[in-house]
Scaffold this active site. Sequence first.
Site, PDB file in Angstrom:
ATOM      1  N   LYS A 224      64.827  68.941 -44.584  1.00 26.00           N
ATOM      2  CA  LYS A 224      65.950  68.879 -44.027  1.00 26.00           C
ATOM      3  C   LYS A 224      66.868  69.984 -44.241  1.00 26.00           C
ATOM      4  O   LYS A 224      67.639  70.514 -43.260  1.00 26.00           O
ATOM      5  CB  LYS A 224      66.796  67.467 -44.502  1.00 26.00           C
ATOM      6  CG  LYS A 224      65.968  66.252 -43.888  1.00 26.00           C
ATOM      7  CD  LYS A 224      66.273  64.845 -44.274  1.00 26.00           C
ATOM      8  CE  LYS A 224      65.560  63.732 -43.863  1.00 26.00           C
ATOM      9  NZ  LYS A 224      65.536  62.365 -44.684  1.00 26.00           N
TER      10      LYS A 224
ATOM     11  N   GLN B 270      69.405  59.635 -49.221  1.00 21.97           N
ATOM     12  CA  GLN B 270      67.997  59.495 -49.105  1.00 21.97           C
ATOM     13  C   GLN B 270      67.322  58.187 -49.799  1.00 21.97           C
ATOM     14  O   GLN B 270      67.807  57.770 -50.663  1.00 21.97           O
ATOM     15  CB  GLN B 270      67.273  60.734 -49.903  1.00 21.97           C
ATOM     16  CG  GLN B 270      65.677  60.599 -49.583  1.00 21.97           C
ATOM     17  CD  GLN B 270      65.287  61.101 -48.284  1.00 21.97           C
ATOM     18  OE1 GLN B 270      66.215  61.761 -47.515  1.00 21.97           O
ATOM     19  NE2 GLN B 270      64.079  60.740 -47.789  1.00 21.97           N
TER      20      GLN B 270
ATOM     21  N   ASP C 228      72.329  58.802 -39.964  1.00 17.07           N
ATOM     22  CA  ASP C 228      71.127  58.159 -40.059  1.00 17.07           C
ATOM     23  C   ASP C 228      71.220  56.820 -38.919  1.00 17.07           C
ATOM     24  O   ASP C 228      70.178  56.289 -38.612  1.00 17.07           O
ATOM     25  CB  ASP C 228      70.940  57.403 -41.388  1.00 17.07           C
ATOM     26  CG  ASP C 228      69.899  57.984 -42.131  1.00 17.07           C
ATOM     27  OD1 ASP C 228      69.058  58.630 -41.834  1.00 17.07           O
ATOM     28  OD2 ASP C 228      70.110  57.915 -43.775  1.00 17.07           O
TER      29      ASP C 228
HETATM   30  N1  GUN Z   1      63.772  58.234 -46.270  1.00 10.89           N
HETATM   31  C1  GUN Z   1      62.556  58.392 -45.627  1.00 10.89           C
HETATM   32  N2  GUN Z   1      63.240  58.666 -44.141  1.00 10.89           N
HETATM   33  C2  GUN Z   1      64.448  58.636 -44.420  1.00 10.89           C
HETATM   34  C3  GUN Z   1      65.499  58.552 -43.397  1.00 10.89           C
HETATM   35  O1  GUN Z   1      65.380  58.649 -41.957  1.00 10.89           O
HETATM   36  N3  GUN Z   1      66.742  58.237 -43.736  1.00 10.89           N
HETATM   37  C4  GUN Z   1      66.974  58.172 -45.153  1.00 10.89           C
HETATM   38  N4  GUN Z   1      68.280  57.790 -45.493  1.00 10.89           N
HETATM   39  N5  GUN Z   1      66.105  57.940 -46.111  1.00 10.89           N
HETATM   40  C5  GUN Z   1      64.999  58.319 -45.690  1.00 10.89           C
END
Ligand code: GUN
Length: 311
Positions: free
Chosen positions: A54, A98, A124
């Site tokens: 990311k 995360q 998100d």
């Molecule tokens: N962990 C795995 N995928 C995601 C996501 O799309 N957002 C968040 N916050 N954590 C994740």
Amino acid sequence: MPARLLDGVAVGQAIRASMRPEVEAFTREAGRPPGIALVLVGNDGGSELYVGSKMKSAGESGIRADLERLPATASIDDLLRLVDRLNRSDVHDGILVQSPLPKEMGADAERRVFDAIDPAKDVDGFHPTNVGRLVQGRASLVACTPSGIIEMLDRSNIEIAGTRAVVIGRSDIVGKPMALLLLNRHATVTVCHSRTKDLPAVAREADILVAALGRPGFVTKDFVKPGATVIDVGTTPVSDRAVIERLFAPGHRRLAAFEKRGSLVLGDVHPEVEEVAGALTPVPGGVGPLTIAMLLKNTVRAAQDRLRARG
Ligand code: GUN
């Protein structure tokens, strides 16, 4: 005829390229780039990888990305204090905490933390305010995986309105928002789950079938109407040779990758579905790259909305 493979890497790149002029315009107008804070608690290997990609994609797209780390021993109050600071930060338009959080933080930690994020910075799309807006068909920030799937369908010229769509899985992160997005686009939607009776028969009605349950190879040929579009959201790491050899026929290209690495990330869709589906997202290289592209798109959207709200 084998299914058309829907290339998530190419679509993800196209989405990011289409954002460039907006990132440049925002940066000129605001005197700073759009910014996202990525919060990582502890050192879960999978999460490190996700957050790393990311950060890299944000940088390549002209978006500022700051990694905020807390040790695995941090308390929920430490994390809530960090979220509060980021909510008040001028340079961060988006906040992503995360998942998963360390188990020691308690069973309700994720919900408490996601609820604490300013809905205007909730890239998100997990905050109840943004979920409520999605229910009403007036969402601004929507969960990234399902909104990426809609982009993929649109950019692949796959009709949504008037079709029958079946979503297998009812998670807050994928299944539920996916069903709502398809409904808002005028599909007739069914959501299936572990208690659904005769799941293959329900799935066979679908023109668009989304598998998001996290069980490798669960969706076999008998779930799929010939010619249907099949979207595979599963990403389960598997190192058990017996499972791999049950799914892939001798000579399959993925067997060579397994021999090299000792594990594979597997989708929910059985490889035999390629023979009946009209279009199919591969794993890897299908839905995964879209999630990151939509996270960046949400960050730009949040930045623009915050700039406008200031007048
Ligand atoms: N962990 C795995 N995928 C995601 C996501 O799309 N957002 C968040 N916050 N954590 C994740």
